[in-house]
Design an enzyme around this catalytic site. Structure first.
Site, PDB file in Angstrom:
ATOM      1  N   ARG A   1     -50.359  26.004 -13.963  1.00  0.00           N
ATOM      2  CA  ARG A   1     -50.806  27.411 -14.069  1.00  0.00           C
ATOM      3  C   ARG A   1     -51.930  27.167 -13.165  1.00  0.00           C
ATOM      4  O   ARG A   1     -52.911  28.222 -12.710  1.00  0.00           O
ATOM      5  CB  ARG A   1     -51.504  27.293 -15.595  1.00  0.00           C
ATOM      6  CG  ARG A   1     -50.499  27.920 -16.984  1.00  0.00           C
ATOM      7  CD  ARG A   1     -51.243  27.746 -17.807  1.00  0.00           C
ATOM      8  NE  ARG A   1     -52.052  28.803 -17.821  1.00  0.00           N
ATOM      9  CZ  ARG A   1     -52.351  30.332 -18.163  1.00  0.00           C
ATOM     10  NH1 ARG A   1     -50.626  30.487 -19.017  1.00  0.00           N
ATOM     11  NH2 ARG A   1     -52.785  31.059 -18.841  1.00  0.00           N
TER      12      ARG A   1
ATOM     13  N   GLU B   1     -38.687   4.344 -31.532  1.00  0.00           N
ATOM     14  CA  GLU B   1     -39.677   3.370 -31.649  1.00  0.00           C
ATOM     15  C   GLU B   1     -41.188   2.909 -30.417  1.00  0.00           C
ATOM     16  O   GLU B   1     -42.416   2.495 -30.341  1.00  0.00           O
ATOM     17  CB  GLU B   1     -39.839   2.540 -32.089  1.00  0.00           C
ATOM     18  CG  GLU B   1     -39.948   2.746 -33.812  1.00  0.00           C
ATOM     19  CD  GLU B   1     -38.927   3.559 -33.948  1.00  0.00           C
ATOM     20  OE1 GLU B   1     -38.777   5.019 -34.589  1.00  0.00           O
ATOM     21  OE2 GLU B   1     -37.717   3.369 -33.308  1.00  0.00           O
TER      22      GLU B   1
ATOM     23  N   ASP C   1     -58.951  30.985 -18.421  1.00  0.00           N
ATOM     24  CA  ASP C   1     -59.019  30.304 -19.294  1.00  0.00           C
ATOM     25  C   ASP C   1     -59.241  29.221 -19.839  1.00  0.00           C
ATOM     26  O   ASP C   1     -60.616  29.294 -19.049  1.00  0.00           O
ATOM     27  CB  ASP C   1     -57.248  29.397 -18.736  1.00  0.00           C
ATOM     28  CG  ASP C   1     -56.113  30.042 -18.635  1.00  0.00           C
ATOM     29  OD1 ASP C   1     -56.166  30.884 -19.521  1.00  0.00           O
ATOM     30  OD2 ASP C   1     -55.120  29.357 -18.299  1.00  0.00           O
TER      31      ASP C   1
ATOM     32  N   PRO D   1     -48.149   7.699 -26.982  1.00  0.00           N
ATOM     33  CA  PRO D   1     -49.613   8.068 -28.267  1.00  0.00           C
ATOM     34  C   PRO D   1     -50.412   7.551 -27.386  1.00  0.00           C
ATOM     35  O   PRO D   1     -52.324   7.712 -27.801  1.00  0.00           O
ATOM     36  CB  PRO D   1     -48.729   8.376 -29.847  1.00  0.00           C
ATOM     37  CG  PRO D   1     -47.277   7.702 -29.112  1.00  0.00           C
ATOM     38  CD  PRO D   1     -46.666   7.653 -27.302  1.00  0.00           C
TER      39      PRO D   1
END
Ligand SMILES: Oc1ccccc1-c1ccno1
Length: 238
Positions: free
Chosen positions: A153, A116, A168, A88
């Site tokens: 992709r 965590e 895209d 994160p």
């Protein structure tokens, strides 16, 4: 392109990569994905991968040793690879970063933490720390799959229809246009007439207007560096 994934839940990765575009790319040999269970790089009989945090606090922290042992095992072949920690706290993953990874890396190691977090000292052995968005997941596996899927992709030949990779959304700097298929009328909900007209110029203009309208409504932050023509269309919409 080769992806090596370090995780304590290999089945999450192995299940997903068998399907869709990734499955086809694997079968074509365009991409290779090897998954390593961090528990195989532990030294105790219980295959322990986490412990209580120094300094106290809730939850468990993943220990450095399994990550270190796995990374050293991969590096033994002395082949170049980009080591990416999913977190994160990482820099935001975008289509542009996917393009950069595809162009610059022949092999990527995607390091998935859980609980965590992981021991901070793992970061001394990685090249990049990457986040897929501003939310907290249970682990890095979903983030790793997002990166694998979006990078694959972009590999030439990975998709049946090359155009869909180019078209895209985000590659052009704004969101996609609406898509429709049969039936023409579903409970009174009709396909826009222009799409039935066969007039490709009109269809292209309609799609561009819709894409800009969607982008203006949902992601105005993407509306940068527009061409003069796109800017003209956008001004008509305002
Ligand atoms: O929330 C996370 C937990 C572990 C590893 C990665 C993540 C994450 C959140 C957003 N991008 O990656």
């Amino acid at each position: 392109m080769k992806f090596e994934v370090l995780t304590i839940f290999p089945e999450i990765i192995e299940c997903y990569i068998k399907h869709g575009v990734l499955g086809k790319a694997l079968n074509k040999g365009i991409v290779e994905v090897k998954v390593y269970n961090l528990r195989d790089f532990t030294s105790d009989k219980h295959k322990k991968v986490d412990d209580y945090p120094y300094g106290g606090g809730a939850g468990m922290v993943m220990q450095i040793e399994p990550f270190y042992n796995a990374i050293m095992h991969l590096k033994a072949d002395e082949k170049p690879r980009k080591l990416v920690l999913l977190s994160p706290q990482g820099r935001k993953f975008t289509q542009k970063l996917a393009q950069k990874f595809m162009e610059e890396s022949k092999a990527m190691v995607l390091i998935c933490g859980r609980y965590e977090g992981i021991d901070e000292r793992v970061k001394a052995f990685v090249d990049e720390e990457v986040s897929i968005g501003d939310y907290v997941l249970s682990g890095g596996e979903l983030a790793a799959l997002v990166i694998i899927d979006s990078v694959v992709r972009l590999i030439p030949g990975a998709l049946g229809d090359e155009l869909s990779a180019v078209e895209d959304s985000f590659m052009k700097g704004f969101l996609d246009y609406p898509h429709y298929t049969r039936p023409e009328d579903f409970k009174g909900m009709k396909v826009p007439e222009v799409l039935l007209s066969g007039d490709h110029k009109k269809i292209a203009l309609w799609r561009k207007r819709q894409a800009l309208k969607n982008t203006l409504k949902n992601r105005p932050d993407l509306l940068k560096n527009l061409s003069p023509e796109d800017m003209r269309i956008l001004k008509e919409l305002c």
